[in-house]
Design an enzyme around this catalytic site. Structure first.
Site, short mmCIF file in Angstrom:
data_model
loop_
_atom_site.label_atom_id
_atom_site.label_comp_id
_atom_site.label_asym_id
_atom_site.label_seq_id
_atom_site.Cartn_x
_atom_site.Cartn_y
_atom_site.Cartn_z
CD GLU A 50 -22.52 27.21 -25.91
OE1 GLU A 50 -22.40 27.94 -24.89
OE2 GLU A 50 -22.75 27.68 -27.04
CG PHE A 112 -17.23 35.44 -36.27
CD1 PHE A 112 -17.08 36.33 -35.21
CD2 PHE A 112 -18.42 34.75 -36.38
CE1 PHE A 112 -18.11 36.53 -34.30
CE2 PHE A 112 -19.46 34.94 -35.48
CZ PHE A 112 -19.30 35.84 -34.44
CE LYS A 162 -22.05 27.20 -42.90
NZ LYS A 162 -22.22 28.62 -43.21
CG MET A 469 -15.00 22.22 1.31
SD MET A 469 -15.29 21.29 2.82
CE MET A 469 -16.19 19.87 2.18
#
Lengths: 583, 169
Positions: A50, A112, A162, A469
């Site tokens: 994601e 869940f 949902k 860095m």
């Protein structure tokens, strides 16, 4: 028209002229992905993580100016985009993220894959919504796109339980929205503009300090006209690179921690600093009390909260940069500032950005050659750290939306997925991710997405075997104690070690093999003499090419303003750093 | 200079807004010393009275950051003298029979009401500005304060107008 909430979201995306979106499905968003399935107008790019999806949406938005869209599931899907939201929020990138949520009846029950998504993302979004009535969906989506793309742009999240996706609703998409607590500043106030123009006429040493706001408001042409008409020199922030052409003589380079000496000296000496769409970030100002100590400050910004936040502003203008510059251009005249310009010309001549031109394979040379071979016309995405700073210093950006980089948040792992978005938004452009061997691994899985889509992205890994860095700071300020920064370190290594030994592997991992595993072309470059051939081969191939440049491991980004120092105090070596620490 | 500032903030009356505003204060390191929330004359909006500690620069940032929130409709700075400030305290003190009369007298001086009474204690309700409440607490301390609850101030501008606000719209 009656339809499910999921279909209503798809219709809203059509209304908003969304053509490309990024995401990964999951339990609660199956109805939404089902509604997208087979849709001819939507190109859904499924990434491997994601975080990859949201950075890709971000790269898409930055490279073309249209909002990026990302759809993920509840719980871990949503928490995985948090870094991407924060990245976009810091750099004011227009994004709309749609997250699935557990059904309304289960919210708060530790269901869940449940997470309090609006709670978690509130500080890193411009605004967010939790849908509680399915009928709200069209209006909320309209608001989400409106908020993301207007004013100071930013990410907006819509959390959709949902049952909202499966409910039947009447789809009626509004043409306009009005939000009582939201207004968009447009052109700056005429009286303030007059004050600004008067101050400019009086200034002996004026300087334009422009940032990402110029790019977001598509004000590059107006900025160029203003600088050209008045003759005022320009320094740019990292986010602003490309907002004014690097090839123009008025351009002095990037300012700040790794800015050019000319840009930082000019900022230090100027008597009028004209800040345009920039926000006095600490990486720009260095020690705040000593930032542009002789200057009067003008600040044009669309966000009133940015004005006088860090530096008290003498003449503030709340407004859109493009419209305000248009007004300023009507009154602009050539200034008599030749003394100031010759002072600057001297700095330019005495302090160009340099690096050793020896036989060693140095990253600056690689970027220099990349610039020449791509004729300065590539879209460059970067990771974060030394690779990013070398890209900013040595690739000369002449057009806006050509440098796609995480400036505010400094998100390692941004560049590769951002390149996916940039390539999809600009199918004919040459897109190059300039990466370090550390940061590329934070989203390396997106190589699979790139290969599956046959995107001809080129990846330039400046491989120094370190988190470079941080290692540079350790070299300068921590006595070369390379704690946790060696990427080749393994279980045989002594506790304290700052020098690779004979048993060290030459590189970890083998990026060429990895490229092969993903179905891309991998090239390893050991020698300076091979740089041109590799780059030419890469840009002429219509394939994904990963180039692993084994560069000088302890190369540093210079000049450098040590954290907390004023920006005219730049160091370029360990000796300078020692002197700074003693002072 | 560190001072106390009173802001009246009109916000959309929906869930999450209070958390958002509290998050702004903690995230940016601003200090809230008092906060009260309730519905306004328009049920779509709630009004928060927020007392902030800081200097002028912090106050300026707080106001700008509040105005930036989409759910914030209006921010009014009521720090000046042209506003009315009130707070309610419910305070339960020990009051055995021999002391009860004294506590009644204190309540009367503070224009308070006795709202609960038992053999050992009584509970007073007092309304006023913060100074008055502080004075009451100080006076009651020797009797033994068992429990107290303060609302935090609510404030409103004097006169007929709704002046003095900075709005987003």
């Amino acid at each position: 028209m009656r339809m499910t909430g999921a279909k209503a979201i798809v219709e809203a995306l059509h209304k908003e002229k969304v053509t490309t979106l990024f995401g990964i499905p999951g339990g609660v968003v199956i109805p939404l992905f089902d509604a997208i399935y087979g849709d001819k107008k939507l190109n859904l790019v499924v990434t491997k993580h994601e975080q990859g999806a949201i950075h890709a949406a971000d790269g898409y938005a930055r490279s073309c100016g249209k909002p990026g869209v990302c759809i993920v599931t509840s719980g871990p899907g949503a928490t995985n985009i948090v870094t991407g939201l924060a990245t976009a929020y810091m750099d004011s990138v227009p994004l709309v993220a749609i997250t699935g949520q557990v059904p309304t009846a289960m919210i708060g029950n530790d269901a869940f894959q449940e997470a309090d998504t609006t709670g978690i993302t509130r500080p890193v979004t411009k605004h967010n919504f939790l849908i509680r009535e399915p009928g709200e969906l069209p209006l909320v989506l309209k608001k989400a796109f409106y908020l993301a793309t207007t004013g100071r742009c930013g990410p907006v999240l819509v959390d959709v339980p949902k049952d909202m996706l499966t409910a039947q609703i009447e789809f009626d998409y509004p043409d306009k929205v009005s939000i009582p607590g939201y207004s968009i500043p447009e052109q700056g106030h005429a009286r303030q503009i007059k004050k600004v123009m008067d101050a400019i006429k009086e200034a002996k040493k004026p300087l334009i300090y422009a940032g990402g706001g110029i790019i977001t408001s598509n004000a590059s042409d107006e900025l160029k006209k203003f600088a050209k008409t008045t003759g005022i020199p320009v320094v740019l922030t990292l986010m602003g690179l490309g907002a004014f052409p690097a090839s123009e003589p008025e351009f002095l380079g990037m300012l700040g921690m790794h800015g050019t000496k000319t840009a930082n000296y000019a900022t230090d000496r100027c008597d009028l600093l004209i800040a345009l769409g920039s926000r006095f970030d600490d990486r720009v100002t260095g020690k705040l009390e000593l930032f542009a100590p002789h200057a009067k400050f003008i600040h044009v910004d669309i966000d009133p909260a940015s004005i006088s936040k860090n530096v008290i502003i003498d003449i503030p203008i709340v407004g859109d940069a493009k419209q305000t510059l248009r007004e300023m251009n009507k009154q602009a005249q050539k200034l008599a500032i030749s003394d100031w310009l010759s002072e600057i010309a001297r700095w330019k001549e005495e302090h160009p950005l340099t690096y050793s031109n020896d036989e060693v394979l140095r990253p600056q040379y690689v970027i220099d050659r990349l610039y020449e071979i791509t004729k300065g016309d590539a879209i460059i995405t970067t990771e974060v750290g030394q690779n990013q700073m070398w890209a900013a210093q040595f690739y000369k950006f002449n057009k806006p939306r050509r440098l796609i980089t995480s400036g505010g948040l400094g998100t390692m792992g941004y560049g590769l997925p951002a390149a996916i978005g940039a390539q999809l938004a600009n199918p004919d452009a040459l897109v190059v991710d300039i990466a370090g061997d550390g940061s590329i691994q934070m989203n390396i899985q997106e190589m699979a997405t790139i290969a599956q889509r046959a995107l001809p992205i080129k990846v330039v890994i400046l491989n120094n075997g370190y988190l470079g860095m941080v290692r540079q700071w350790q070299e300068y300020f921590f006595d070369r104690r390379y704690s946790a920064t060696c990427l080749r370190r393994d279980k045989r290594c002594p506790d304290i070690c700052c020098e690779p030994g004979p048993h060290c592997p030459p590189y970890v991992p083998d990026f060429v093999k990895l490229a092969d595993a993903y179905g891309a072309v991998g090239i390893r470059i050991h020698k300076k003499a091979d740089v041109d051939d590799a780059l030419r081969e890469a840009v002429t191939q219509d394939k994904t090419v990963l180039m692993d440049f084994l560069i000088n491991p302890e190369e540093n980004v210079t000049p450098m303003v040590p954290a907390g120092a004023p920006i005219n105090k730049m160091i370029s070596s360990k000796e300078d750093a020692d002197a700074f620490l003693l002072a | 200079m560190e001072k106390e500032y009173t802001l009246a903030v009109t916000v959309e009356n929906k869930s999450g807004v209070l958390a958002h505003i509290a998050g702004l204060f903690s995230g940016r390191g601003f200090n809230i010393s008092e906060l009260s929330v309730g519905e306004t004359e328009n049920p779509d909006y709630s009004r928060m009275t927020i007392v902030v500690k800081g200097d002028e620069k912090i106050l300026d940032q707080v106001k700008k950051q509040l105005n930036k929130f989409i759910d914030v409709v209006k921010v009014i700075d009521l720090s000046g003298a042209t506003a009315v400030h009130r707070e309610i305290i419910l305070i339960k003190v020990k009051a055995p029979a021999q002391k009860r009369q004294e506590v009644f007298q204190i309540a009367e001086i503070f224009k308070g009401k006795v709202v609960d009474l038992s053999h050992e204690s009584l509970t007073l309700e007092v309304t006023g500005i913060a100074d008055k409440i502080e004075a009451l607490i100080k006076i009651l301390q020797p009797y033994g304060i068992l429990e107290m609850a303060r609302t935090g101030r609510v404030s409103i501008s004097r006169g007929a107008g709704k002046k003095g606000g900075t709005t987003n719209g």
